[in-house]
Design an enzyme around this catalytic site. Structure first.
Site, PDB file in Angstrom:
ATOM      1  N   HIS A 177      18.736  46.749  26.781  1.00 46.36           N
ATOM      2  CA  HIS A 177      20.121  46.924  27.239  1.00 46.36           C
ATOM      3  C   HIS A 177      20.217  47.867  28.435  1.00 46.36           C
ATOM      4  O   HIS A 177      20.379  49.087  28.260  1.00 46.36           O
ATOM      5  CB  HIS A 177      20.970  47.490  26.105  1.00 46.36           C
ATOM      6  CG  HIS A 177      21.253  46.538  25.002  1.00 46.36           C
ATOM      7  ND1 HIS A 177      22.452  45.872  24.875  1.00 46.36           N
ATOM      8  CD2 HIS A 177      20.480  46.133  23.960  1.00 46.36           C
ATOM      9  CE1 HIS A 177      22.411  45.110  23.789  1.00 46.36           C
ATOM     10  NE2 HIS A 177      21.228  45.243  23.216  1.00 46.36           N
ATOM     11  N   CYS A 186      20.311  40.793  25.567  1.00 47.05           N
ATOM     12  CA  CYS A 186      20.141  40.735  24.120  1.00 47.05           C
ATOM     13  C   CYS A 186      20.755  39.444  23.562  1.00 47.05           C
ATOM     14  O   CYS A 186      20.184  38.383  23.744  1.00 47.05           O
ATOM     15  CB  CYS A 186      20.723  41.994  23.468  1.00 47.05           C
ATOM     16  SG  CYS A 186      20.183  42.253  21.757  1.00 47.05           S
ATOM     17  N   GLU A 230      22.698  48.323  30.325  1.00 47.04           N
ATOM     18  CA  GLU A 230      24.039  48.905  30.406  1.00 47.04           C
ATOM     19  C   GLU A 230      24.153  50.216  29.642  1.00 47.04           C
ATOM     20  O   GLU A 230      25.109  50.979  29.832  1.00 47.04           O
ATOM     21  CB  GLU A 230      25.099  47.905  29.908  1.00 47.04           C
ATOM     22  CG  GLU A 230      25.207  47.744  28.403  1.00 47.04           C
ATOM     23  CD  GLU A 230      24.175  46.809  27.814  1.00 47.04           C
ATOM     24  OE1 GLU A 230      24.353  46.406  26.643  1.00 47.04           O
ATOM     25  OE2 GLU A 230      23.175  46.476  28.489  1.00 47.04           O
TER      26      GLU A 230
END
Length: 222
Positions: free
Chosen positions: A194, A85, A196
């Protein structure tokens, strides 16, 4: 592997990225934007957020942070670098990746679970995936539209450097539905969604993002 996760002023997802690195079987090492010492890491993650408040342009100030001098040098020598991002925006501002990320075409912040197709799997960040794998991970951005001139887009396509592509509708106006790209060598990857936030069933849409972090271990012993 020792994976450094950089914290810039305004980073939001550095803690999440460090946790994902650890869950992926690696050692997470905090790195500070104002320090040019990479502390002997084997790879670097530039996390999401609003580094330096996104003043001027997203990632434009971060590109000049002392740590980025070392990251750019290490990337040039083959160190794996993942920009997520805002980190993707920083990689483009640093000219480690081509193109730019601009305001979403609908002029609204988007936050949703997003389906992607993984298209390049010979990078240190994607080797755990099968080519063409369809995954669901979190997307959250206001300036996530990937743009480049036609020659650059054709080059990315022709060299197989599109890492991931949006499925089920384009969420931000990215040209050719591009969600992530790599440099020619493949060690530098920028991704707007994302991964994560998709490494545990309890706290995300599943574990489809985990491969971005377990791939490093495969790369280390390849």
């Amino acid at each position: 592997m020792k994976v450094g996760v950089v914290t810039f002023p305004g980073s939001l997802d550095d803690v999440d990225a460090r946790r994902a690195v650890s869950i992926g079987g690696n050692e997470a090492v905090p790195l500070w934007h104002g320090d040019d010492d990479l502390r002997g890491v084997d790879a670097v993650v530039l996390p999401g957020g609003f580094s330096y408040g996104d003043y001027l342009r997203c990632g434009a100030i971060s590109r000049f942070a002392p740590v980025m001098t070392s990251v750019i040098e290490a990337a040039g020598k083959g160190m794996p670098v993942l920009g997520i991002c805002n980190g993707f925006q920083i990689l483009c501002e640093s000219h480690l990746l081509p193109g730019a990320l601009i305001r979403n075409d609908h002029r609204k912040f988007v936050c949703r679970d997003q389906r992607l197709r993984i298209e390049r799997v010979d990078t240190p960040w994607t080797s755990a995936y099968a080519a063409g794998a369809e995954v669901t991970i979190v997307l959250k951005n206001g300036e996530g539209g990937f743009v480049a001139d036609e020659a650059t887009l054709d080059l990315l396509e022709g060299e197989g450097r599109v890492v991931a592509r949006y499925l089920d509708g384009n969420p931000n106006g990215s040209l050719r539905d591009i969600a992530g790209i790599s440099n020619e060598r493949g060690n530098v990857v920028g991704l707007m969604p994302h991964p994560e936030h998709a490494v545990e069933d309890l706290t995300g849409p599943g574990t489809d993002g985990l491969g971005f972090f377990t791939s490093l271990a495969e790369h280390a012993f390849a």
